[in-house]
Write a protein that holds these residues in place. Structure first.
Motif, short mmCIF file in Angstrom:
data_model
loop_
_atom_site.label_atom_id
_atom_site.label_comp_id
_atom_site.label_asym_id
_atom_site.label_seq_id
_atom_site.Cartn_x
_atom_site.Cartn_y
_atom_site.Cartn_z
N UNK A 278 38.08 45.45 72.78
CA UNK A 278 36.65 45.63 73.00
C UNK A 278 36.29 45.18 74.40
N UNK A 279 35.01 45.08 74.67
CA UNK A 279 34.53 44.73 76.00
C UNK A 279 34.25 43.23 76.14
N UNK A 280 34.82 42.43 75.28
CA UNK A 280 34.56 41.00 75.37
C UNK A 280 35.15 40.42 76.64
N UNK A 283 39.18 38.50 77.28
CA UNK A 283 40.44 39.20 77.54
C UNK A 283 41.46 39.01 76.41
N UNK A 284 41.01 38.65 75.22
CA UNK A 284 41.92 38.43 74.10
C UNK A 284 42.23 39.75 73.41
N UNK A 296 44.86 40.95 77.66
CA UNK A 296 44.85 42.39 77.84
C UNK A 296 44.89 42.81 79.31
N UNK A 297 44.84 41.84 80.23
CA UNK A 297 44.93 42.15 81.66
C UNK A 297 46.38 42.07 82.15
N UNK A 298 47.01 40.89 81.92
CA UNK A 298 48.37 40.67 82.43
C UNK A 298 49.44 40.85 81.38
N UNK A 299 49.07 41.05 80.08
CA UNK A 299 50.00 41.26 78.97
C UNK A 299 50.86 40.05 78.66
N UNK A 302 48.14 34.65 75.68
CA UNK A 302 46.70 34.50 75.92
C UNK A 302 46.40 33.11 76.48
N UNK A 303 45.66 33.08 77.60
CA UNK A 303 45.30 31.83 78.26
C UNK A 303 43.78 31.69 78.18
#
Length: 545
Positions: A278-280, A283-284, A296-299, A302-303
């Motif tokens: 989604x657009x949250x 980035x999870x 979802x940015x760097x694959x 999750x940080x």
């Protein structure tokens, strides 16, 4: 001759002409299917749609003889055509009634010519809205005229019928393959629907298999004709390759590529399962199959407590580039003003100095934009090919990678090897260096102060300094802003035409070695170095940074 004899002779003639398209309904009644071999294509229209066709379904004419034909009266007739409106069929009946009849002469073939002539010249049928019928008596001889509500269906039916007839005509003739130029039967060719180009099955099969092996599928699998950009339909691909296993691979890759183009779908880096996002702002992304939580940015893992380094780096690069462009624009405008004043004063020395300043600023802008482009490529999801060192982006799929440049296969590394210099970004190398760089205004003002007058320096530098202070605070709070003029002075591009990698000078030594292709070159002149003799004769070995 009697009427019966004339009728019999006319039937024999019509049977010899129309053959199987002529058949009796009873002793005195027969039906003729009239084929329209159109010399000029007809344009059919429905609302805003139009199409040009060459073939029409048959038009049926029913003739019934009576005892007074042809001595006194013409025969009775019935016209039937499902793609003519009721109104047009009634008008055609009127024209047949008004056709001149000579007593004693047969007239059926003349009627057929009249029908064909009307179709070719005037009877361009319409599948859209017709004019309202006149309030006159219905003519029962006009059968099967279509209703206005069926116009759209008839429009599409006539297009399909025309394509079917064209394909039959194509298959019954010899055709020349557009690839191998062999003359073969049309039945052994495949004609593409979108562009109508045709090729023999063997050539098209080899082309499609070779294209699929090169990683092109879906909308990238185009017609082999030069300058033709029409993609092949999936049904055509299946008909061409005749291989269920290969076609399943084609469908799978096409579907995967379509999913990757969607903004709300990514693939799990662990199991390659489809994950909806989604657009949250956090980035999870959570894989429903293996329950792996990743960015979802760097694959990577999750940080939640820290910003994504890839996203931060890209934002910093964009903001820094925007600031540098503003400063370059301001400096160029100021340089033009100074150049104009020096021309008025006819001071050639100052004019040359200002001209060099403008050229240097333009060179720094162009070089810095190239460095930013290289930095963005390095910081995005890319890794170099182990053989030719060209950087390859991974935009989805499994970890198996194929370099199209050198045809080398390798495995994608989840965590890049930092010991390999090719995996270290140029801007990361610069930002991780120990030395801190002052604000760009000091480097720029040091050059321009020699050309500015005291009055201009007092008024203009205040505005520049205040704007630059605000920009410096936007980019980074830790005073690590990559000032473009300083970066350009520390960066030199590899002289190899196949490499062109930007390398940064990290010490006073001007003997540079490209981290990608290992080419040795001089930082001062940029030429290739073959040992220490270059620095003994031409350039200095050591210069301050």
């Amino acid at each position: 001759m009697t009427n019966v004899e004339k009728q019999s002779d006319e039937i024999l003639v019509l049977q010899s002409i129309f053959d199987k398209k002529f058949h009796f309904l009873d002793e005195n009644q027969y039906e003729i299917s009239i084929e329209f071999d159109l010399n000029i294509p007809i344009t059919i229209r429905f609302d805003n749609q139009s199409s040009i066709i060459q073939y029409l379904p048959p038009f049926n004419l029913i003739i019934q003889y009576h005892d007074e034909y042809p001595s006194e009266y013409p025969p009775s007739f019935i016209v039937s055509c499902f793609y003519f409106s009721k109104l047009n069929l009634q008008k055609l009946c009127q024209k047949l009634d008004n056709y001149p009849f000579n007593n004693g002469d047969v007239c059926v073939y003349d009627w057929i010519d009249l029908i064909k002539l009307e179709i070719n010249n005037e009877m361009i049928f319409h599948t859209g809205a017709e004019e309202e019928e006149d309030e006159e008596e219905n003519d029962p001889r006009a059968l099967n005229g279509y209703l206005m509500e069926a116009g759209e269906k008839l429009f599409q039916y006539l297009i399909n019928y025309n394509q079917q007839r064209e394909n039959e005509q194509f298959q019954n003739q010899l055709q020349t393959c557009l690839i191998c130029t062999d003359d073969i039967r049309g039945l052994d060719c495949i004609r593409l629907q979108r562009c109508r180009h045709f090729y023999c099955r063997s050539c098209l099969n080899n082309y499609v298999r070779r294209t699929l092996d090169n990683g092109k599928f879906g909308e990238k699998l185009l017609c082999p004709q030069d300058q033709c950009k029409q993609p092949l339909l999936p049904t055509e691909v299946k008909q061409i390759i005749q291989d269920e296993q290969l076609y399943e691979k084609y469908e799978r890759l096409t579907l995967q590529h379509s999913l990757e183009l969607m903004d709300d779908i990514i693939f799990c880096p662990r199991c390659q399962y489809t994950v909806f996002i989604d657009d949250s702002a956090d980035n999870l992304a959570m894989c429903e199959q293996c329950r792996y939580a990743f960015c979802k940015i760097c694959k990577n893992n999750f940080h939640s407590q820290t910003a994504c380094p890839n996203q931060w780096m890209i934002e910093q690069l964009k903001l820094s580039e925007e600031i540098q462009r503003k400063r370059i624009k301001t400096q160029k405008q100021e340089s033009r003003v100074l150049l104009g004043e020096t021309e008025e004063r006819k001071n050639s020395s100052k004019s040359d100095k200002h001209s060099r300043l403008a050229k240097n600023l333009l060179y720094e802008q162009t070089t810095f934009e190239d460095i930013l482009s290289a930095g963005r490529i390095d910081t995005l999801n890319t890794q170099p090919c182990p053989r030719c060192h060209i950087r390859i982006e991974k935009n989805g799929g499994c970890s198996h990678m194929h370099c199209t440049r050198c045809d080398h296969h390798f495995t994608w590394q989840a965590v890049p090897d930092t010991s390999n210099p090719n995996n270290i970004s140029l801007l990361d190398n610069y930002m991780n260096s120990a030395m801190r760089i002052p604000s760009v205004k000091k480097a720029l003002n040091k050059v321009t102060n020699t050309a500015y007058s005291s009055k201009q320096e007092t008024t203009q530098n205040k505005d520049i300094d205040s704007g630059e202070k605000e920009d410096d605070q936007k980019v980074s709070g830790n005073n690590r802003l990559d000032a473009h003029s300083v970066i350009v002075n520390r960066v030199k591009q590899c002289p190899s035409k196949s490499c062109k990698k930007f390398n940064m000078k990290m010490s006073a030594d001007n003997w540079m070695i490209c981290s990608r292709c290992m080419k040795q070159y001089c930082f001062i002149c940029g030429s290739v170095v073959h040992g220490k003799i270059h620095f003994a004769k031409k350039c200095k070995r050591q210069t301050p940074i």
